[in-house]
Write a protein that holds these residues in place. Structure first.
Motif, PDB file in Angstrom:
ATOM      1  N   VAL A   1       0.854  -1.184   0.000  1.00 26.72           N
ATOM      2  CA  VAL A   1       0.000   0.000   0.000  1.00 26.72           C
ATOM      3  C   VAL A   1       0.896   1.242   0.000  1.00 26.72           C
ATOM      4  N   THR A   2       0.422   2.318  -0.610  1.00 25.40           N
ATOM      5  CA  THR A   2       1.213   3.544  -0.686  1.00 25.40           C
ATOM      6  C   THR A   2       0.684   4.603   0.268  1.00 25.40           C
ATOM      7  N   ILE A   3       1.553   5.532   0.622  1.00 23.41           N
ATOM      8  CA  ILE A   3       1.146   6.630   1.499  1.00 23.41           C
ATOM      9  C   ILE A   3       0.041   7.451   0.841  1.00 23.41           C
ATOM     10  N   ASP A   4       0.142   7.657  -0.466  1.00 25.73           N
ATOM     11  CA  ASP A   4      -0.887   8.426  -1.175  1.00 25.73           C
ATOM     12  C   ASP A   4      -2.260   7.794  -1.004  1.00 25.73           C
ATOM     13  N   ALA A   5      -2.339   6.479  -1.162  1.00 24.58           N
ATOM     14  CA  ALA A   5      -3.628   5.796  -1.025  1.00 24.58           C
ATOM     15  C   ALA A   5      -4.160   5.923   0.404  1.00 24.58           C
ATOM     16  N   ILE A   6      -3.277   5.762   1.387  1.00 25.01           N
ATOM     17  CA  ILE A   6      -3.693   5.880   2.783  1.00 25.01           C
ATOM     18  C   ILE A   6      -4.207   7.288   3.077  1.00 25.01           C
ATOM     19  N   GLU A   7      -3.503   8.292   2.586  1.00 23.04           N
ATOM     20  CA  GLU A   7      -3.899   9.683   2.821  1.00 23.04           C
ATOM     21  C   GLU A   7      -5.280   9.967   2.236  1.00 23.04           C
ATOM     22  N   ARG A   8      -5.511   9.478   1.004  1.00 22.84           N
ATOM     23  CA  ARG A   8      -6.810   9.722   0.373  1.00 22.84           C
ATOM     24  C   ARG A   8      -7.934   9.022   1.129  1.00 22.84           C
ATOM     25  N   CYS A   9      -7.639   7.832   1.657  1.00 19.53           N
ATOM     26  CA  CYS A   9      -8.649   7.101   2.423  1.00 19.53           C
ATOM     27  C   CYS A   9      -8.954   7.815   3.739  1.00 19.53           C
ATOM     28  N   PHE A  10      -7.927   8.342   4.398  1.00 19.75           N
ATOM     29  CA  PHE A  10      -8.141   9.123   5.619  1.00 19.75           C
ATOM     30  C   PHE A  10      -9.028  10.340   5.335  1.00 19.75           C
ATOM     31  N   ALA A  11      -8.742  11.036   4.232  1.00 19.55           N
ATOM     32  CA  ALA A  11      -9.522  12.223   3.897  1.00 19.55           C
ATOM     33  C   ALA A  11     -10.988  11.874   3.647  1.00 19.55           C
ATOM     34  N   ASP A  12     -11.237  10.765   2.949  1.00 19.91           N
ATOM     35  CA  ASP A  12     -12.621  10.340   2.710  1.00 19.91           C
ATOM     36  C   ASP A  12     -13.314   9.947   4.010  1.00 19.91           C
ATOM     37  N   ALA A  13     -12.584   9.257   4.899  1.00 15.56           N
ATOM     38  CA  ALA A  13     -13.173   8.852   6.184  1.00 15.56           C
ATOM     39  C   ALA A  13     -13.489  10.068   7.043  1.00 15.56           C
ATOM     40  N   ALA A  14     -12.644  11.089   6.980  1.00 12.83           N
ATOM     41  CA  ALA A  14     -12.900  12.301   7.750  1.00 12.83           C
ATOM     42  C   ALA A  14     -14.196  12.965   7.305  1.00 12.83           C
ATOM     43  N   GLN A  15     -14.480  12.886   6.030  1.00  5.90           N
ATOM     44  CA  GLN A  15     -15.678  13.517   5.490  1.00  5.90           C
ATOM     45  C   GLN A  15     -16.926  12.667   5.670  1.00  5.90           C
ATOM     46  N   HIS A  16     -16.786  11.338   5.550  1.00  4.19           N
ATOM     47  CA  HIS A  16     -17.963  10.470   5.522  1.00  4.19           C
ATOM     48  C   HIS A  16     -18.098   9.552   6.740  1.00  4.19           C
ATOM     49  N   GLY A  17     -17.092   9.486   7.592  1.00  2.00           N
ATOM     50  CA  GLY A  17     -17.163   8.644   8.785  1.00  2.00           C
ATOM     51  C   GLY A  17     -16.542   7.279   8.609  1.00  2.00           C
TER      52      GLY A  17
END
Length: 268
Positions: free
Chosen positions: A148-164
Protein backbone atom coordinates in the motif's frame (compact mmCIF):
# COMPACT_ATOMS: atom_id res chain seq x y z
CA UNK A 1 8.00 -16.02 -27.30
CA UNK A 2 7.08 -17.61 -23.98
CA UNK A 3 6.05 -15.14 -21.25
CA UNK A 4 6.08 -16.35 -17.67
CA UNK A 5 2.56 -16.17 -16.18
CA UNK A 6 4.06 -14.53 -13.08
CA UNK A 7 5.79 -11.82 -15.11
CA UNK A 8 2.59 -11.31 -17.09
CA UNK A 9 0.65 -10.90 -13.85
CA UNK A 10 3.19 -8.46 -12.45
CA UNK A 11 3.11 -6.43 -15.64
CA UNK A 12 -0.67 -6.26 -15.41
CA UNK A 13 -0.37 -4.45 -12.08
CA UNK A 14 1.66 -1.71 -13.77
CA UNK A 15 -1.04 -0.86 -16.30
CA UNK A 16 -3.72 1.40 -14.79
CA UNK A 17 -7.20 -0.03 -15.17
CA UNK A 18 -9.34 2.41 -17.18
CA UNK A 19 -11.94 2.66 -14.41
CA UNK A 20 -9.26 3.39 -11.81
CA UNK A 21 -7.57 5.99 -13.98
CA UNK A 22 -10.89 7.74 -14.56
CA UNK A 23 -11.85 7.65 -10.89
CA UNK A 24 -8.47 8.95 -9.73
CA UNK A 25 -8.70 11.76 -12.27
CA UNK A 26 -12.05 12.79 -10.78
CA UNK A 27 -10.83 12.60 -7.18
CA UNK A 28 -8.97 15.63 -5.77
CA UNK A 29 -5.56 14.88 -4.26
CA UNK A 30 -5.60 14.47 -0.48
CA UNK A 31 -2.83 15.02 2.01
CA UNK A 32 -2.63 14.42 5.75
CA UNK A 33 -2.44 18.20 6.16
CA UNK A 34 -5.51 18.83 4.01
CA UNK A 35 -8.31 20.89 5.61
CA UNK A 36 -10.37 17.75 6.15
CA UNK A 37 -7.71 16.33 8.47
CA UNK A 38 -6.36 19.36 10.31
CA UNK A 39 -8.43 18.73 13.45
CA UNK A 40 -8.27 14.93 13.28
CA UNK A 41 -6.12 12.68 15.46
CA UNK A 42 -5.04 9.65 13.47
CA UNK A 43 -4.12 6.11 14.48
CA UNK A 44 -3.63 2.72 12.85
CA UNK A 45 -4.13 -0.90 13.89
CA UNK A 46 -1.77 -3.26 12.05
CA UNK A 47 -3.02 -6.85 12.08
CA UNK A 48 -0.12 -9.32 12.14
CA UNK A 49 -1.66 -12.27 13.93
CA UNK A 50 -2.68 -14.46 10.99
CA UNK A 51 -1.22 -17.88 10.27
CA UNK A 52 -1.21 -17.69 6.45
CA UNK A 53 -1.72 -21.42 5.86
CA UNK A 54 -2.18 -20.98 2.07
CA UNK A 55 1.37 -19.65 1.80
CA UNK A 56 2.66 -23.18 2.63
CA UNK A 57 5.65 -21.74 4.48
CA UNK A 58 7.48 -22.58 7.68
CA UNK A 59 6.27 -19.38 9.38
CA UNK A 60 3.37 -16.93 9.13
CA UNK A 61 3.52 -14.91 5.91
CA UNK A 62 4.08 -11.59 7.68
CA UNK A 63 7.53 -12.87 8.72
CA UNK A 64 8.58 -14.15 5.29
CA UNK A 65 11.31 -12.17 3.56
CA UNK A 66 10.41 -9.81 0.75
CA UNK A 67 13.53 -8.51 -1.01
CA UNK A 68 15.59 -9.26 2.08
CA UNK A 69 13.24 -7.78 4.69
CA UNK A 70 10.34 -9.41 6.56
CA UNK A 71 6.94 -8.43 5.17
CA UNK A 72 6.01 -6.89 8.53
CA UNK A 73 9.10 -4.68 8.41
CA UNK A 74 7.88 -3.12 5.16
CA UNK A 75 4.55 -2.37 6.88
CA UNK A 76 6.10 -0.81 9.96
CA UNK A 77 8.56 1.33 8.03
CA UNK A 78 5.72 2.75 5.94
CA UNK A 79 3.34 3.51 8.81
CA UNK A 80 5.99 4.94 11.13
CA UNK A 81 7.11 7.28 8.34
CA UNK A 82 3.69 8.99 8.54
CA UNK A 83 4.18 11.68 11.17
CA UNK A 84 0.47 12.38 11.62
CA UNK A 85 -0.14 8.87 12.94
CA UNK A 86 -0.12 9.41 16.71
CA UNK A 87 -0.53 5.75 17.63
CA UNK A 88 0.18 2.54 15.75
CA UNK A 89 -1.03 -0.65 17.42
CA UNK A 90 0.67 -3.82 16.25
CA UNK A 91 -1.52 -6.87 16.86
CA UNK A 92 0.97 -9.70 17.23
CA UNK A 93 1.30 -12.89 19.29
CA UNK A 94 3.67 -12.96 22.26
CA UNK A 95 5.87 -15.61 20.69
CA UNK A 96 6.94 -13.28 17.87
CA UNK A 97 7.58 -10.10 19.83
CA UNK A 98 11.26 -10.88 20.48
CA UNK A 99 12.19 -11.19 16.80
CA UNK A 100 15.37 -9.15 16.20
CA UNK A 101 13.99 -7.04 13.33
CA UNK A 102 11.16 -5.78 15.56
CA UNK A 103 13.33 -4.40 18.36
CA UNK A 104 14.26 -1.04 16.76
CA UNK A 105 10.58 -0.35 16.08
CA UNK A 106 9.53 -1.11 19.66
CA UNK A 107 11.56 1.85 20.87
CA UNK A 108 9.22 4.24 19.03
CA UNK A 109 6.80 5.68 21.64
CA UNK A 110 3.98 5.71 19.10
CA UNK A 111 4.04 1.92 18.73
CA UNK A 112 1.87 -0.17 21.07
CA UNK A 113 1.23 -3.92 21.13
CA UNK A 114 -1.96 -5.95 21.40
CA UNK A 115 -2.72 -9.65 21.33
CA UNK A 116 -4.57 -11.29 18.44
CA UNK A 117 -7.98 -12.82 19.09
CA UNK A 118 -9.64 -16.01 17.95
CA UNK A 119 -11.13 -14.23 14.91
CA UNK A 120 -10.22 -11.13 12.92
CA UNK A 121 -12.98 -9.17 14.66
CA UNK A 122 -11.49 -10.02 18.07
CA UNK A 123 -8.04 -8.91 16.92
CA UNK A 124 -9.42 -5.60 15.69
CA UNK A 125 -11.25 -5.07 18.98
CA UNK A 126 -8.05 -5.74 20.93
CA UNK A 127 -6.12 -3.32 18.75
CA UNK A 128 -8.82 -0.68 19.00
CA UNK A 129 -8.73 -0.87 22.80
CA UNK A 130 -5.04 0.07 22.70
CA UNK A 131 -5.52 3.05 20.38
CA UNK A 132 -6.71 5.40 23.11
CA UNK A 133 -9.71 7.69 23.47
CA UNK A 134 -8.07 10.71 21.84
CA UNK A 135 -8.02 9.12 18.39
CA UNK A 136 -10.71 10.40 16.00
CA UNK A 137 -9.93 8.18 12.99
CA UNK A 138 -8.39 4.72 12.99
CA UNK A 139 -7.05 2.79 10.00
CA UNK A 140 -7.28 -1.01 10.15
CA UNK A 141 -4.62 -2.57 7.96
CA UNK A 142 -3.56 -6.14 7.16
CA UNK A 143 0.17 -6.83 7.49
CA UNK A 144 -0.21 -9.05 4.41
CA UNK A 145 -0.63 -5.89 2.29
CA UNK A 146 2.85 -4.32 2.48
CA UNK A 147 2.59 -2.63 -0.93
CA UNK A 148 0.00 0.00 0.00
CA UNK A 149 1.21 3.54 -0.69
CA UNK A 150 1.15 6.63 1.50
CA UNK A 151 -0.89 8.43 -1.18
CA UNK A 152 -3.63 5.80 -1.02
CA UNK A 153 -3.69 5.88 2.78
CA UNK A 154 -3.90 9.68 2.82
CA UNK A 155 -6.81 9.72 0.37
CA UNK A 156 -8.65 7.10 2.42
CA UNK A 157 -8.14 9.12 5.62
CA UNK A 158 -9.52 12.22 3.90
CA UNK A 159 -12.62 10.34 2.71
CA UNK A 160 -13.17 8.85 6.18
CA UNK A 161 -12.90 12.30 7.75
CA UNK A 162 -15.68 13.52 5.49
CA UNK A 163 -17.96 10.47 5.52
CA UNK A 164 -17.16 8.64 8.78
CA UNK A 165 -15.97 5.44 7.10
CA UNK A 166 -13.93 4.73 3.98
CA UNK A 167 -12.23 1.73 2.41
CA UNK A 168 -9.60 1.34 -0.28
CA UNK A 169 -11.02 -0.58 -3.23
CA UNK A 170 -10.49 -1.13 -6.95
CA UNK A 171 -13.01 -2.05 -9.67
CA UNK A 172 -13.15 -5.80 -10.30
CA UNK A 173 -11.30 -6.88 -13.43
CA UNK A 174 -12.48 -10.49 -13.92
CA UNK A 175 -15.98 -11.67 -14.70
CA UNK A 176 -17.53 -13.03 -11.49
CA UNK A 177 -19.87 -16.04 -11.53
CA UNK A 178 -22.12 -17.03 -8.64
CA UNK A 179 -22.71 -20.70 -7.83
CA UNK A 180 -25.14 -22.08 -5.27
CA UNK A 181 -23.63 -25.59 -5.18
CA UNK A 182 -20.03 -25.00 -6.23
CA UNK A 183 -20.51 -27.02 -9.42
CA UNK A 184 -22.82 -25.04 -11.72
CA UNK A 185 -23.18 -21.35 -12.51
CA UNK A 186 -26.24 -19.72 -10.98
CA UNK A 187 -25.71 -16.31 -12.56
CA UNK A 188 -23.14 -13.82 -13.79
CA UNK A 189 -22.77 -10.74 -11.63
CA UNK A 190 -22.66 -7.24 -13.12
CA UNK A 191 -18.94 -6.47 -13.03
CA UNK A 192 -19.53 -2.72 -13.38
CA UNK A 193 -21.00 -2.70 -9.85
CA UNK A 194 -18.34 -4.87 -8.18
CA UNK A 195 -15.35 -3.57 -6.23
CA UNK A 196 -12.42 -5.53 -4.81
CA UNK A 197 -12.02 -4.25 -1.26
CA UNK A 198 -8.56 -3.80 0.27
CA UNK A 199 -7.07 -2.33 3.44
CA UNK A 200 -6.66 0.01 5.16
CA UNK A 201 -10.27 0.45 6.12
CA UNK A 202 -10.66 3.72 8.06
CA UNK A 203 -13.44 4.58 10.48
CA UNK A 204 -14.46 6.67 13.45
CA UNK A 205 -13.47 4.52 16.46
CA UNK A 206 -16.86 4.82 18.15
CA UNK A 207 -18.61 3.85 14.91
CA UNK A 208 -16.48 0.71 14.80
CA UNK A 209 -17.20 -0.09 18.47
CA UNK A 210 -20.94 0.39 17.91
CA UNK A 211 -20.78 -1.81 14.84
CA UNK A 212 -19.06 -4.63 16.70
CA UNK A 213 -21.59 -4.36 19.53
CA UNK A 214 -24.47 -4.56 17.03
CA UNK A 215 -22.92 -7.54 15.22
CA UNK A 216 -22.30 -9.39 18.48
CA UNK A 217 -25.76 -8.67 19.87
CA UNK A 218 -27.47 -9.89 16.70
CA UNK A 219 -25.00 -12.69 15.92
CA UNK A 220 -24.22 -11.20 12.53
CA UNK A 221 -21.37 -12.54 10.42
CA UNK A 222 -18.88 -9.93 9.22
CA UNK A 223 -16.06 -10.47 6.76
CA UNK A 224 -14.24 -7.15 7.08
CA UNK A 225 -14.19 -4.05 9.26
CA UNK A 226 -16.51 -1.77 7.32
CA UNK A 227 -19.11 -4.56 7.12
CA UNK A 228 -20.15 -3.76 10.68
CA UNK A 229 -20.88 -0.19 9.60
CA UNK A 230 -22.85 -1.37 6.57
CA UNK A 231 -24.97 -3.59 8.82
CA UNK A 232 -26.00 -0.48 10.79
CA UNK A 233 -27.12 1.20 7.57
CA UNK A 234 -24.29 3.74 7.62
CA UNK A 235 -22.53 4.80 4.37
CA UNK A 236 -19.02 3.64 3.55
CA UNK A 237 -17.05 5.68 1.02
CA UNK A 238 -15.12 3.80 -1.67
CA UNK A 239 -11.65 5.32 -1.98
CA UNK A 240 -10.09 4.34 -5.29
CA UNK A 241 -7.00 2.30 -4.49
CA UNK A 242 -4.24 0.68 -6.53
CA UNK A 243 -4.06 -2.81 -8.02
CA UNK A 244 -0.52 -3.10 -6.69
CA UNK A 245 -1.92 -3.20 -3.13
CA UNK A 246 -2.29 -6.96 -3.39
CA UNK A 247 -2.72 -9.29 -0.42
CA UNK A 248 0.09 -11.79 -0.02
CA UNK A 249 -1.70 -15.12 0.10
CA UNK A 250 0.20 -17.67 -2.03
CA UNK A 251 3.88 -18.18 -2.96
CA UNK A 252 3.19 -16.66 -6.37
CA UNK A 253 2.10 -13.42 -4.71
CA UNK A 254 5.55 -13.04 -3.15
CA UNK A 255 7.20 -13.17 -6.58
CA UNK A 256 4.76 -10.59 -7.97
CA UNK A 257 5.29 -8.35 -4.92
CA UNK A 258 9.07 -8.41 -5.40
CA UNK A 259 8.61 -7.46 -9.05
CA UNK A 260 6.40 -4.52 -8.05
CA UNK A 261 8.92 -3.31 -5.46
CA UNK A 262 11.77 -3.51 -7.96
CA UNK A 263 9.65 -1.65 -10.49
CA UNK A 264 9.19 1.14 -7.90
CA UNK A 265 12.92 1.22 -7.28
CA UNK A 266 12.53 -0.01 -3.71
CA UNK A 267 15.01 -2.57 -2.46
CA UNK A 268 16.44 -2.82 1.08
Amino acid sequence: AFISPLLYAAAAFRVPHAAVAAAVARAPPAQLLSPALVDERLAAVLLAGGSGSRMKADRPKQFLELLGKPVLQWDLELLLSMERLERIVLVIADEYRDLPFLQPFLSDPRLALALPGAERQNSVENGLAAVGDACTLVAIHDAARPLVTIDAIERCFADAAQHGAAVLAVPCKPTIKESADGEFVSRTLDRSKLWDVQTPQILRPQMLRDGFANANANQLAVTDDVSVVELMGEPVKLTVGEYTNLKLTTPEDMIIAETILRDRGETH
